[in-house]
Design an enzyme around this catalytic site. Structure first.
Site, short mmCIF file in Angstrom:
data_model
loop_
_atom_site.label_atom_id
_atom_site.label_comp_id
_atom_site.label_asym_id
_atom_site.label_seq_id
_atom_site.Cartn_x
_atom_site.Cartn_y
_atom_site.Cartn_z
CE LYS A 35 -0.81 0.55 4.97
NZ LYS A 35 0.01 1.74 5.11
CB THR A 36 3.96 2.31 1.75
OG1 THR A 36 3.42 2.01 3.04
CG2 THR A 36 4.79 3.58 1.84
CG ASP A 220 -1.15 4.95 5.00
OD1 ASP A 220 -1.83 3.97 4.62
OD2 ASP A 220 0.02 4.85 5.41
CD GLU A 221 -2.21 1.91 8.30
OE1 GLU A 221 -3.25 1.23 8.27
OE2 GLU A 221 -1.08 1.39 8.31
CD GLN A 251 -3.66 -5.13 8.08
OE1 GLN A 251 -2.66 -5.10 8.80
NE2 GLN A 251 -3.59 -4.94 6.77
NE ARG A 603 1.03 -8.09 10.85
CZ ARG A 603 0.80 -7.28 9.84
NH1 ARG A 603 1.69 -6.37 9.53
NH2 ARG A 603 -0.30 -7.35 9.12
#
Length: 731
Positions: A35-36, A220-221, A251, A603
């Site tokens: 995503k970044t 973002d987020e 998330q 993770r």
């Protein structure tokens, strides 16, 4: 245009998100989907292909670290200095706005930002001025209330008390706090967003200016936005700006601190003509890990819907280990880490994730015992935590009244009306008389060297400590600790704190009692309490691994979001702990716990271990636990059970799907038994599972042998570790 170098090395979904035409956009970015990369390439696309000025783009992140990373990538990709661009956190951008328009915002030009500690001190002064009893109205509770109301966009005049005197008092504190901040030209973090939101609402021309200035907004987020952040964005975007919201509803794990999953879920309703792009290709984890995560999260309702996949290998199955208890669980984890290291791999590749901070103590002890370097990410070691140091200070004072450091630490903790001026006076008197602060306090109380109110408060403290000493004379170490944290008010003090922090502090104090319960005495010449305190001091003195030293990473599941590791151990994945026992009490909490599990699973890059303890000392009592419902949601074909070969009968915690814990267990991969346990006691003549009798503790069953220690589960007093030379009679 599709041949643009900006789109090179992007998959089709990423390229679609990056090259989308102007308009509102929801980018559902799954874990490890890049995503970044998409955010930065979207900015590059707008600048290079759409000829948009870099200064016409606002990019909003949630952390300063993320903002720095984004600026660095923009500079690397475009060769452009991003210094003048509006790239930053919600609070950072709101601060920049208020500094530019301080007069319109009705602030002094040099207004100051209050950090959390400064804010708490101000609230304490407000409570004092309103003559509120600190025990009934803890400043931290008022601080939480104020911050929560600001996150919801509410000023005191808009809060409905409905005749509730408790709510009315908190609103009164909030109003007085606001007046004090306005007089002093101070703003807290919540005020930055609330004031910036009001600035636009109250100044239409100013709002129109910024809507024209920033036709493109990237966030973002997005799943972590709270009420005021979402409102701030909606006002700014209006019907004129194109907003790209990047996030993952699966998330969203910060509901306890105000995040609203509803914001991302209703984005397509609140904004016009939204194009939705799903980033589902994962570049982090193996297929088996992703399939396990998908299987868990699909049990949540109301999802926007996506399924992670990878072009990579299936990889290893998820390993499931059922420990006898939490010590066995910790030993198994450490053994696996040592096996990884013996292969020439880095310790830093391994992360141990847990739901509750209190779990770290057992894990830390196991790592220290095997001299495995570790570092707690974003937190403190168990014996360095504030609430633990406070509890230990009380215990130290019961043994040594002349311990000035302990005296100063807890004389007004919890708050009992002993101010800094009184403590300074006691310290000065002690220095003049060449005595301890305890002796000075006694003398000043007896000789009426303090004001009546201060003298009464100090005398109550002295009597409290003396009482702890007297009452602990014939008690076990465990009961001494339990009595201390309750009689001193530490438990009640932290129970009044709102949110996860207060709950974590209470659980840590309860874990301290567990530590006392399982403590093995080795020196008969000093008291068990003294020996325990010495050991705790030594543990606290063992520094964590240096920042650049290769070390195992320990962290809560919440702290792990955004990180990745080749090997992940999820510890304590059992009912009552994960999902947390409180998750059934609040609507939506169970689904957030499941999202937290999804975050933990994703993770792991190469190998995932899920561990749980069939019996665990929790909240002051031994519990026999079922494996978490989240584990049961993972298909059997994705899981392999790791079992220790043994004939001991253990608590049956899950009778189907993953076998019976009382069955004989075979160890995968052969080799020595996990955790360096053995099935017999060597020269002692004892064996695992044998029934024995101890003259003090009665009858029990041998659970473990380790070195020169034996662990026995006694019927009357629970589990104890004993030195192997102790006299035990077979039953």
């Amino acid at each position: 245009m599709n041949n643009s170098p900006i789109l090179q090395d992007l998959n089709p979904a990423q390229a679609e998100a990056v090259s989308a035409p102007a308009g509102n956009q929801l980018i559902l970015a799954g874990a490890g989907s890049g995503k970044t990369r998409v955010l930065v390439h979207r900015i590059a696309w707008l600048i290079q292909q759409q000829r948009i000025s870099p200064y016409a783009i606002m990019a909003v992140t949630f952390t300063n670290k993320a903002a720095r990373e984004m600026r660095g990538r923009i500079e690397e990709l475009l060769g452009l200095n991003p210094r003048g661009m509006w790239v930053g956190t919600f609070h950072g951008l709101a601060h920049r706005l208020l500094k530019a328009h301080w007069q319109d915002a009705k602030l002094p030009q040099n207004f100051q930002i209050l950090d959390s500690d400064d804010q708490l001190r101000l609230v304490k002064r407000i409570n004092l001025a309103l003559q509120l009893d600190e025990e009934r109205w803890p400043a931290k509770q008022s601080q939480w209330f104020i911050n929560h109301q600001k996150d919801e966009g509410l000023r005191p005049d808009y809060i409905q008390s409905h005749g509730d005197p408790h709510q009315e008092t908190l609103v009164r504190v909030y109003r007085a706090y606001e007046e004090a901040c306005q007089r002093g030209g101070m703003v807290d973090f919540g005020e930055l967003l609330l004031r910036a939101h009001e600035l636009w609402l109250n100044n239409p021309l100013l709002l129109a200016h910024y809507q024209e200035r920033f036709p493109f907004i990237l966030v973002d987020e997005f799943q972590d936005t709270n009420t005021i952040q979402y409102a701030w964005l909606r006002v700014l975007a209006g019907d004129k700006c194109s907003i790209s919201a990047v996030g993952d509803d699966d998330q969203s794990i910060y509901g306890w601190r105000g995040a609203k999953i509803e914001n991302i879920q209703r984005f397509t309703l609140d904004f016009k003509d939204v194009q939705t792009v799903k980033l589902e290709q994962n570049y982090r984890s193996t297929a088996n890990i992703l399939n396990a995560a998908n299987a868990v999260i699909e049990n949540n309702s109301g999802r926007l819907g996506k399924t992670l996949h990878t072009d990579g290998d299936d990889g290893d199955k998820v390993s499931l280990y059922a420990g006898f208890n939490e010590q066995d669980e910790a030993r198994f984890i450490v053994e696996r880490i040592e096996e990884w290291q013996r292969k020439g791999k880095f310790l830093g590749d391994c992360a141990i994730l847990y739901r509750s901070n209190a779990q770290s103590r057992i894990l830390e002890e196991a790592l220290l015992r095997e001299a495995v370097p570790y570092r707690i990410y974003g937190g403190q070691r168990f014996y360095e935590r504030l609430e633990i140091r406070n509890a230990l200070a009380y215990l130290r004072l019961t043994l040594n009244r002349d311990d000035d450091a302990a005296f100063e630490r807890v004389i007004n903790t919890p708050t009992r009306g002993i101010g800094g001026k009184t403590v300074d006076g006691i310290r000065l008197f002690a220095r003049e008389q060449g005595c301890s602060m305890w002796q000075a306090a006694q003398a000043m109380v007896e000789n009426k060297g303090l004001t009546p109110r201060a003298g009464s408060a100090v005398d109550s403290f002295l009597q409290l400590v003396n009482g702890l000493d007297e009452q602990s004379e014939d008690l076990s170490l465990e009961r001494i600790a339990d009595m201390a944290i309750k009689a001193t008010g530490l438990i009640e003090f932290h129970e009044k704190e709102k949110g996860e922090k207060g709950q974590a502090r209470v659980e840590n104090l309860q874990e301290l009692v567990n530590a006392c319960r399982t403590f093995v005495t080795a020196d008969e010449e000093i008291s068990p309490l003294q020996e325990f305190l010495d050991g705790a001091a030594l543990d606290a003195g063992e520094s964590q691994a240096d920042e650049f030293e290769d070390a195992v990473q320990l962290m809560t599941l919440h702290s792990a979001k955004g990180l990745e590791f080749p090997v992940v151990f999820m510890a304590g994945v059992e009912e009552g702990l994960f999902p947390h026992r409180m998750s059934a009490e609040e609507p939506g909490r169970m689904e957030e716990e499941r999202r937290l599990c999804y975050v933990g699973i994703t993770r792991a890059m190469q190998k995932l271990y899920i561990c749980y303890a069939e019996s665990r000392r929790m909240y002051g009592s031994e519990t026999f636990n079922k494996v978490s419902r989240f584990v049961k949601e993972i298909p059997d074909k994705l899981i392999e059970e790791v079992r220790i070969k043994s004939t001991i009968s253990r608590p049956v915690s899950y009778g189907g799907g993953y076998g019976n814990a009382a069955q004989s267990r075979t160890r995968l991969g052969g080799g020595k038994v996990a955790g360096r346990l053995s099935d017999d006691g060597g020269d002692t003549g004892l064996r695992l599972g044998q029934r024995v009798r101890h003259k003090k503790f009665g009858e029990g069953t041998i659970l473990h042998f380790e070195g020169n220690k034996i662990q026995i589960n006694f019927e009357e007093v629970g589990t104890k570790w004993l030195i192997s030379g102790v006299k035990l009679d077979p039953v």
